[in-house]
Design a protein around this motif. Structure first.
Motif, PDB file in Angstrom:
ATOM      1  N   SER A  56       0.832  -1.210   0.000  1.00 26.12           N
ATOM      2  CA  SER A  56       0.000   0.000   0.000  1.00 26.12           C
ATOM      3  C   SER A  56       0.864   1.257   0.000  1.00 26.12           C
ATOM      4  CB  SER A  56      -0.929   0.012   1.218  1.00 26.12           C
ATOM      5  OG  SER A  56      -1.862  -1.031   1.136  1.00 26.12           O
ATOM      6  N   SER A  57       1.916   1.243   0.792  1.00 20.82           N
ATOM      7  CA  SER A  57       2.832   2.382   0.849  1.00 20.82           C
ATOM      8  C   SER A  57       3.515   2.601  -0.496  1.00 20.82           C
ATOM      9  CB  SER A  57       3.868   2.152   1.943  1.00 20.82           C
ATOM     10  OG  SER A  57       4.817   3.185   1.950  1.00 20.82           O
ATOM     11  N   ARG A 107       1.092   4.167  -2.982  1.00 17.05           N
ATOM     12  CA  ARG A 107       0.432   5.406  -2.537  1.00 17.05           C
ATOM     13  C   ARG A 107       0.486   6.529  -3.567  1.00 17.05           C
ATOM     14  NH1 ARG A 107       2.176   5.947   2.800  1.00 17.05           N
ATOM     15  NH2 ARG A 107       0.519   4.489   3.148  1.00 17.05           N
ATOM     16  N   ASN A 108       1.600   6.715  -4.245  1.00 15.74           N
ATOM     17  CA  ASN A 108       1.744   7.810  -5.206  1.00 15.74           C
ATOM     18  C   ASN A 108       1.503   7.386  -6.648  1.00 15.74           C
ATOM     19  OD1 ASN A 108       2.347   9.780  -3.255  1.00 15.74           O
ATOM     20  ND2 ASN A 108       4.459   9.060  -3.151  1.00 15.74           N
TER      21      ASN A 108
END
Length: 173
Positions: A108-109, A112-113
């Motif tokens: 997920s991290s 994120r972008n």
């Protein structure tokens, strides 16, 4: 059945992408995702399948030479893979709870972008699709399908022809 669901999601996404406003495309971090997956290789309950450029080429070549290659539907399925250069699949449903949560957090991290192209909730399970659409050709690049509730990650790096996906699904509906 899962593959058909994924193809339907991709086709729906392609139809919607033409209506989306122009924005700067943010590609998925391929190497970061691969590094995260590599870090969980060998973890109990994590099944990892990685197919590189040579493996994808060999699959297409063998498929074209096989008896199934004479089947028009099979040829359409192989055509979908023409622009693909790497595939990574992780299934971790049988992994320990702590490692599953850690994997989900790291993926997920990493995403994120990236451009979230579509998010679907299906029976209490969420499916998120990340990637980049090519406005000119309608193709998709570097598609990541992440289903943290079902403990699955599918990364298709390269180009996927939405025209080929539509052609394949047309005969299967």
């Amino acid at each position: 059945m899962l593959m058909k669901r994924i193809l339907l999601l991709l086709l729906s996404l392609a139809a919607l992408s033409g209506q989306a406003p122009e924005a700067a495309a943010r590609t998925v971090p391929e190497q970061r995702l691969v590094n995260i997956v590599n870090g969980f290789r060998g973890t109990e309950g994590f099944e990892v399948v990685k197919v590189g450029r040579l493996g994808v080429w060999l699959m297409r070549s063998v498929a074209g030479m096989s008896e199934a290659g004479a089947d028009p539907e099979f040829r359409k399925a192989v055509k979908v893979m023409n622009g693909v250069r790497r595939v990574v699949v992780v299934e971790y449903e049988d992994g320990p709870e702590r490692e599953r949560r850690l994997f989900n957090d790291r993926i997920s991290s990493a995403l994120r972008n990236s451009d979230l192209l579509m998010s679907v909730n299906d029976g209490g399970s969420s499916v998120s699709i990340y990637g980049t659409t090519d406005e000119r050709t309608g193709d998709m690049r570097d598609v990541v399908i992440f289903t943290p509730d079902d403990c699955a990650l599918v990364c298709v790096f390269g180009r996927i022809s939405m025209e080929a996906v539509a052609e394949l699904l047309k005969d299967n509906m």
